[in-house]
Design an enzyme around this catalytic site. Sequence first.
Site, PDB file in Angstrom:
ATOM      1  CB  CYS A  92     -11.202  16.303  -2.048  1.00 18.69           C
ATOM      2  SG  CYS A  92     -11.283  16.202  -3.801  1.00 18.69           S
ATOM      3  CB  THR A 193      -2.213  -4.886  -7.686  1.00 17.45           C
ATOM      4  OG1 THR A 193      -3.871  -4.408  -7.381  1.00 17.45           O
ATOM      5  CG2 THR A 193      -1.520  -3.149  -8.565  1.00 17.45           C
ATOM      6  CB  SER A 217      -8.042   8.274  -4.557  1.00 21.45           C
ATOM      7  OG  SER A 217      -8.290   9.138  -5.704  1.00 21.45           O
ATOM      8  CG  HIS A 318     -10.927  10.975  -2.812  1.00 23.67           C
ATOM      9  ND1 HIS A 318     -11.287  11.182  -1.097  1.00 23.67           N
ATOM     10  CD2 HIS A 318     -10.656  11.496  -3.522  1.00 23.67           C
ATOM     11  CE1 HIS A 318     -11.483  12.700  -1.804  1.00 23.67           C
ATOM     12  NE2 HIS A 318     -11.074  12.937  -2.752  1.00 23.67           N
ATOM     13  CB  CYS A 348      -5.115  18.431  -3.212  1.00 23.64           C
ATOM     14  SG  CYS A 348      -5.920  16.613  -4.270  1.00 23.64           S
TER      15      CYS A 348
END
Length: 363
Positions: A92, A193, A217, A318, A348
Amino acid sequence: LASLTGVFIVAAKRTPFGTYGGLLKGLSATDLTEHAARAALAAGKVPPEIIDSVIVGNVMQSSPDAIYIARHVGLRVGVPVPVPALTVNRLCGSGFQSIANGCQVLSSFFACMLSFKTNKKMTDFLLKFVLDSHYCLIMSCFAEGELALPFIFLLVVSAQDAGHFNAEMAPIEVKTKKGKESMQKDEHPKPQTTLEQLAKLPPVFKKDGTVTAGNASGVCDGAGAVVIASESALKKHSLTPLARIVAYHSSGCDPSIMGIGPVPAITEVLKKAGLTLKDMDLVEVNEAFAPQYLAVEKVLGLDPEQNNVNGGAIAVGHPLGASGSRITAHLVHELRRRGGKYAVGSACIGGGQGIALLIENTA
């Protein structure tokens, strides 16, 4: 490397992010990266002939030609044949890492970052990917905790409506049922949402867990490109910088709490720069999972008014290799829009790592 004195961001662009199986499903990872790269070169008024190196962050090579992605992107956009190309993978953090690698070259440089490209056949692979087999841990198991509130989606939609993503965005032509259309904004945000809808979503990884599709994500397609150059290259080619790269840092952490990676990464990059969080006008922490982000916010004592101000990966999505370039591009342009001075972005990393990049507005 303590800090940098002469590496600058000349351009930073990204494609809109397409939702899983959405408008971008017909485009390969290489196609998307090429589009972002062309947009960045054009925005920075950088002729491809002056590029000295091409680096692409790519996590899961999901198309037959993906092993050549860095080389193919460079050649497609007109980078000279003798110029080398490199694909890097820090999961990531790959987008940030490709910029870090570019800084190490310290010359007129084109850093291009991309997502993994998804399709319907990727589902089983994705489930296997989130398992760290060395520790027999699913990376999201760290992120069991509170539900994300629906305002994270509203932040992104509000920013879209206000045009706060326009400077970083490289609209792309896509095929729809109505024919060819220009995709202007991210496809994943869901402004409708509600908290009640989020609460009804089933847990994904643990029977009694809280990580759901609503507070994790999104799986998306997308690409980003950042052009960076040395101070001498700026003068030689009459390039105009948007920001200076002050410092970067990557670090390891306990794999069982991999989501806490931004804490040591941000802490150390601030030390390298001789700055503190109070000096930062903007902070972006990639939202892998809502409780993961909340843990980082709590430990660092981040100010919600300065952190992820226009939403994050839970709403935007993501694409693993592209998130570092998305965050960097957004910080560059948002910092200039607000007239701020410093910003830091971080993510992270599966397996127990973190990475951070600190920039300074040159306006």
